[in-house]
Structures are given as structure tokens and as C-alpha cells.
Design an enzyme around this catalytic site. Structure first.
Site, mmCIF file in Angstrom:
data_model
loop_
_atom_site.group_PDB
_atom_site.id
_atom_site.type_symbol
_atom_site.label_atom_id
_atom_site.label_comp_id
_atom_site.label_asym_id
_atom_site.label_seq_id
_atom_site.Cartn_x
_atom_site.Cartn_y
_atom_site.Cartn_z
ATOM 1 N N SER A 146 10.680 -11.999 6.341
ATOM 2 C CA SER A 146 10.772 -10.618 6.392
ATOM 3 C C SER A 146 11.560 -10.093 7.398
ATOM 4 O O SER A 146 11.735 -8.783 7.247
ATOM 5 C CB SER A 146 9.213 -10.163 6.443
ATOM 6 O OG SER A 146 8.544 -10.587 5.767
ATOM 7 N N GLY A 192 8.087 -10.203 2.358
ATOM 8 C CA GLY A 192 9.399 -10.403 2.060
ATOM 9 C C GLY A 192 10.251 -9.419 2.742
ATOM 10 O O GLY A 192 9.578 -8.253 3.060
ATOM 11 N N GLY A 249 13.703 -6.498 2.775
ATOM 12 C CA GLY A 249 14.313 -5.748 1.668
ATOM 13 C C GLY A 249 13.738 -4.576 1.290
ATOM 14 O O GLY A 249 12.535 -4.017 1.536
ATOM 15 N N CYS A 305 2.009 -7.438 1.826
ATOM 16 C CA CYS A 305 3.372 -6.817 2.484
ATOM 17 C C CYS A 305 4.234 -6.391 1.279
ATOM 18 O O CYS A 305 4.010 -5.414 0.713
ATOM 19 C CB CYS A 305 3.894 -7.657 3.360
ATOM 20 S SG CYS A 305 5.111 -7.019 4.723
ATOM 21 N N PHE A 306 5.295 -7.270 1.201
ATOM 22 C CA PHE A 306 6.074 -6.708 0.087
ATOM 23 C C PHE A 306 5.362 -6.706 -1.220
ATOM 24 O O PHE A 306 5.765 -5.942 -2.200
ATOM 25 C CB PHE A 306 7.008 -7.836 -0.072
ATOM 26 C CG PHE A 306 8.578 -7.328 -0.674
ATOM 27 C CD1 PHE A 306 9.324 -6.320 -0.132
ATOM 28 C CD2 PHE A 306 8.865 -7.790 -1.856
ATOM 29 C CE1 PHE A 306 10.493 -5.900 -0.855
ATOM 30 C CE2 PHE A 306 10.025 -7.262 -2.349
ATOM 31 C CZ PHE A 306 11.006 -6.330 -1.780
ATOM 32 N N GLN A 316 3.881 -3.644 -2.015
ATOM 33 C CA GLN A 316 4.746 -2.641 -2.385
ATOM 34 C C GLN A 316 4.947 -2.533 -3.909
ATOM 35 O O GLN A 316 5.189 -1.937 -4.693
ATOM 36 C CB GLN A 316 5.859 -2.718 -1.538
ATOM 37 C CG GLN A 316 5.847 -2.369 -0.111
ATOM 38 C CD GLN A 316 6.716 -2.495 0.588
ATOM 39 O OE1 GLN A 316 7.822 -3.059 0.275
ATOM 40 N NE2 GLN A 316 6.746 -2.504 2.236
ATOM 41 N N GLY A 332 9.007 -1.929 6.939
ATOM 42 C CA GLY A 332 9.770 -0.753 7.051
ATOM 43 C C GLY A 332 9.604 0.178 5.703
ATOM 44 O O GLY A 332 10.278 1.327 6.014
ATOM 45 N N PHE A 333 9.067 -0.418 4.629
ATOM 46 C CA PHE A 333 8.802 0.496 3.614
ATOM 47 C C PHE A 333 7.242 0.556 3.193
ATOM 48 O O PHE A 333 6.506 -0.082 3.888
ATOM 49 C CB PHE A 333 9.685 -0.091 2.425
ATOM 50 C CG PHE A 333 10.998 0.002 2.540
ATOM 51 C CD1 PHE A 333 11.597 0.890 1.896
ATOM 52 C CD2 PHE A 333 11.492 -1.186 3.135
ATOM 53 C CE1 PHE A 333 13.034 1.024 1.963
ATOM 54 C CE2 PHE A 333 12.923 -1.188 3.365
ATOM 55 C CZ PHE A 333 13.793 -0.158 2.864
ATOM 56 N N HIS A 341 -0.348 -8.658 7.321
ATOM 57 C CA HIS A 341 -0.357 -9.938 7.491
ATOM 58 C C HIS A 341 -1.738 -10.646 7.685
ATOM 59 O O HIS A 341 -1.814 -10.578 8.797
ATOM 60 C CB HIS A 341 0.720 -10.754 8.149
ATOM 61 C CG HIS A 341 2.129 -10.218 7.745
ATOM 62 N ND1 HIS A 341 3.118 -11.262 7.342
ATOM 63 C CD2 HIS A 341 2.831 -9.213 7.432
ATOM 64 C CE1 HIS A 341 4.106 -10.885 7.002
ATOM 65 N NE2 HIS A 341 3.772 -9.489 7.080
ATOM 66 N N GLU A 384 -2.724 -13.773 7.575
ATOM 67 C CA GLU A 384 -2.701 -15.055 7.895
ATOM 68 C C GLU A 384 -2.808 -15.226 9.510
ATOM 69 O O GLU A 384 -2.998 -16.413 9.899
ATOM 70 C CB GLU A 384 -1.566 -15.950 7.271
ATOM 71 C CG GLU A 384 -0.375 -15.769 7.933
ATOM 72 C CD GLU A 384 0.360 -14.189 8.045
ATOM 73 O OE1 GLU A 384 1.072 -13.833 8.990
ATOM 74 O OE2 GLU A 384 -0.039 -13.672 6.952
#
Length: 385
Positions: free
Chosen positions: A60, A241, A243, A269-270, A273, A313-314, A359, A361
Site C-alpha cells: 500500500s 492496496g 492508489g 482498506c482499499f 473503498q 490516504g483516501f 488493517h 491482521e
């Protein structure tokens, strides 16, 4: 984007000046740490006091230059057990006081040596507290680190930083994900099969599922719905992840098919989103993001507060004060960050699907959120029943 020149740690510390240049023109001067050369990325800061190996190898962090707020980094050296992937993914590394001699029974080499070996350009000896405060006030931004005897002039460095690509609009998941599918077998008796879409998955995540009797089929970020259901999964997982989630149309379409079939779904996380987008919510870029292993989050379904590990960051733009109607039934915000009220989790009320922005984990980080894997197991048990 990194170019590096390798050399011994002692040679670099004695001879290599280094300069960090932010896109707004602020400059910090220090010494080379890790490889010597030039690198560019998005400047972000991590508040973790430990776990630097897991941070460095978290996919990430692809294309990000990580500033460590802890003043002393590298104390325990580098071992071969803690990496979360096969390589370091950060674009650059910024520390104030690197450890001169690592000390840990598992240490195999110094952090400096590992950075050199993998060509990661860094800088040390700068005021990371001042840099962090600057990023908190101005926001995450593009940055360059330059080191060695042939440093360009300040104007040239700033121009090169401003030519680097921005994180907003970056489609990066396929760059870090596996190219070929692989299987992580269940530990002990196999109870379930899960298809995990790798958007930048950390190694500990399928291991946590394997500990619960789950056979995990890890699929590339480009996997289609047909690929996912070809493994006959009891549940589907979408990983963390890098981006901008606004670019992830493929994974969103796959998740919508999973939701349409009402297969148990878990995202982190990603993946959170992606679920937000699949349900019809928007996403947006945070000013400076959440990164570290000490972020307080409330599980609104239980009222429990947990300390959690973050790297994002998103965020998802979903209402905190009401249940939303979506094409897949009712949805609500299940978790919220207590520092700034950012959405940290979503759940559907009419079918088995949920996600969190952090996260669970615990690599690195606290174990407060481990129950989320158990919650995923309960969803699959309920669906099977």
C-alpha cells in the site's frame, strides 16, 4: 521512480549529503540513508513507534516517501521473518536518527544495508518533527530526495519534484498485486474456501484466515467475477492496496457481482473503498491520511473502541448519521475514526457484507481488530446454514 548508486554504509554517512525537497519549495538538508541517488513520490508520515519492516514491505506504500515520526529507527535491524511481501515498496524513507548498531536476536543485517540492497533512497539527520508538522498543515504532497556528490541546484530539484505524478488519479493496484493465482492452505481442518482479490495484499492477511480453517485462493487484481467464482468460494475478500480508488473500476464491477450473488464479503482498506464505490458512495483524498499503528476507531455496532493499524490516504464519503439505501439493500457506517470522524467501516444490513478501512491482521500493530476475521467466519457459517 528511483535511481540509486550503491556503496558501503560508512562511506555514505561520511561523504553523501542529501536534500529533501517538497513540491511547495520547502527544503530539508541531511545525510544519505540507504541507497544514494534520487527518488520521487508522495510525502506521508507514519506514527508507528515500531514495525518498520512491515511498513516498508506493505504494498500500500507503493510510490510514497514515508517519514517516520519516531526519532530513532533501525534499532532491531532487519530479519527474514517480518516482511509482508517479497520486497520493499516505499519510494523513499525519511528518518531522524538511524540506529548505529542494530541489536536483536533475530537481526540478520542493518536497516541501512537492506535499503541499499533494495535500492531505496532515503535521508537521515533532518528534523522529522518539523517535516511532519508541515505535512499536517499543508497536506501530503509530492517530494523528492536527492543525495550524492552531484546534487542538482535547488531550482532543478524543485522542477523535477513538480514533474512527478500525483497520487490522486493513480491506478496502482495491478502494479503491486500477484500476477499469478496461488493458494494459502488452511491450517488444520479446512472449513471454508475464500477467493481473495489481491490489490496489494500483505502476507499476514491470508495467514490470519488460514488460522481459522480457511483455504485462501489469492487472485490477481485483474481477476474477473468468473475467476472469483471459479474457485467455488464460501466467501470473497478484497485486500488493501495503493492508489486512488476512483480508478478501480474493474474491482468495483467484480464486487458488485459478488454483492448481486449475496456471497459473504469482507474488505479491508482499499477493499473498504471498493465496497463504498460498489454501493454508490463517493471517495475523496484525505489531507494527510492515516498511517501508523495507534489510530483509535469505534466499532459502532458494539460501542467498543479499538486501537488499530492504518495506511490510507483516501476515504469513503458516506453519511454517519443514517442508514443508506443502496442497490444491494440497506447500508450503514459501522466504524469511525475518533480523531477526525472519518468513515472506517461499512456494513450491509440485508446481506452478509462488511468492510473496514484499517488493517486487522496486526502486522505490525495491535490485535484489537482480530475479531473481524471471526466475524467473516460467522458470515460464512450463517450463509452455509
Amino acid at each position: 521512480m528511483t535511481t540509486s548508486i550503491q556503496g558501503t554504509a560508512s562511506q555514505r554517512r561520511k561523504a553523501a549529503p542529501a536534500v529533501l525537497v517538497l513540491e511547495d519549495g520547502r527544503t530539508f538538508r541531511g545525510r544519505a540513508y540507504g541507497a544514494v541517488g534520487a527518488t520521487f513520490g508522495e510525502a506521508v508520515f507514519s506514527t508507528g513507534m515500531t514495525g518498520y519492516q512491515e511498513t516498508l514491505t506493505d504494498p500500500s506504500y507503493h510510490r510514497q516517501v514515508v517519514v517516520m515520526t519516531a526519532p530513532h529507527v533501525g534499532n532491531t535491524g532487519v530479519n527474514d521473518d517480518d516482511p509482508e511481501s517479497k520486497r520493499i515498496w516505499v519510494a523513499g524513507y525519511v528518518v531522524r536518527d538511524p540506529a548505529r548498531v542494530p541489536s536483536n536476536w533475530r537481526s540478520r543485517r542493518s536497516l541501512d544495508e537492506e535499503l541499499v540492497q533494495q535500492g531505496v533512497v532515503g535521508i537521515s539527520g533532518i528534523d522529522t518533527r518539523a517535516l511532519t508538522r508541515h505535512l499536517r498543515e499543508r497536506g501530503a504532497m509530492r517530494v523528492g530526495i536527492f543525495s550524492g556528490n552531484a546534487l542538482p541546484d535547488d531550482g532543478t530539484m524543485l522542477a523535477e519534484v513538480r514533474q512527478a505524478p500525483e497520487m490522486k488519479g493513480a491506478n496502482l493496484a495491478a502494479e503491486v498485486a500477484t500476477k499469478e493465482s496461488y493458494v494459502v492452505p488452511a491450517i488444520g481442518a479446512k472449513k471454508f474456501t475464500v477467493a481473495a482479490v489481491d490489490l496489494g495484499i500483505k502476507g499476514m492477511t491470508p495467514h490470519r484466515m488460514a488460522e481459522r480453517g480457511i483455504e485462501v485462493h489469492v487472485l490477481p487484481a485483474t481477476a474477473t467475477a468468473e475467476d472469483v467464482f471459479a474457485v467455488n468460494p464460501d466467501g470473497v475478500f478484497f485486500s488493501n492496496g495503493p492508489g486512488d480508488p476512483a480508478t478501480a473500476d474493474g474491482p468495483v464491477a467484480v464486487m458488485q457481482e459478488v454483492l448481486a450473488r449475496k456471497t459473504p464479503l469482507f474488505g479491508i482498506c482499499f477493499g473498504n473503498q471498493i465496497l463504498g464505490r460498489a454501493l454508490g458512495f463517493g471517495t475523496y483524498k484525505l489531507k494527510y491520511g492515516h498511517r501508523g499503528i495507534n489510530q483509535p476507531v469505534q466499532d459502532r455496532t458494539t460501542g467498543k473502541v479499538e486501537v488499530t493499524a492504518h495506511n490510507h490516504g483516501f476515504a469513503v464519503d458516506a453519511p454517519l448519521d443514517k442508514v443508506s439505501e443502496t442497490p444491494y439493500g440497506r447500508a450503514e457506517v459501522s466504524h469511525v475514526c475518533l480523531n477526525d470522524q472519518v468513515v472506517e467501516g461499512l456494513q450491509l444490513l440485508d446481506q452478509p457484507a462488511f468492510s473496514v478501512q484499517y488493517h486487522p491482521e496486526a502486522a505490525a500493530g495491535p490485535h484489537d481488530a482480530a475479531y473481524l476475521f471471526d466475524r467473516f467466519v460467522e458470515l460464512m457459517e450463517g450463509q452455509r446454514a
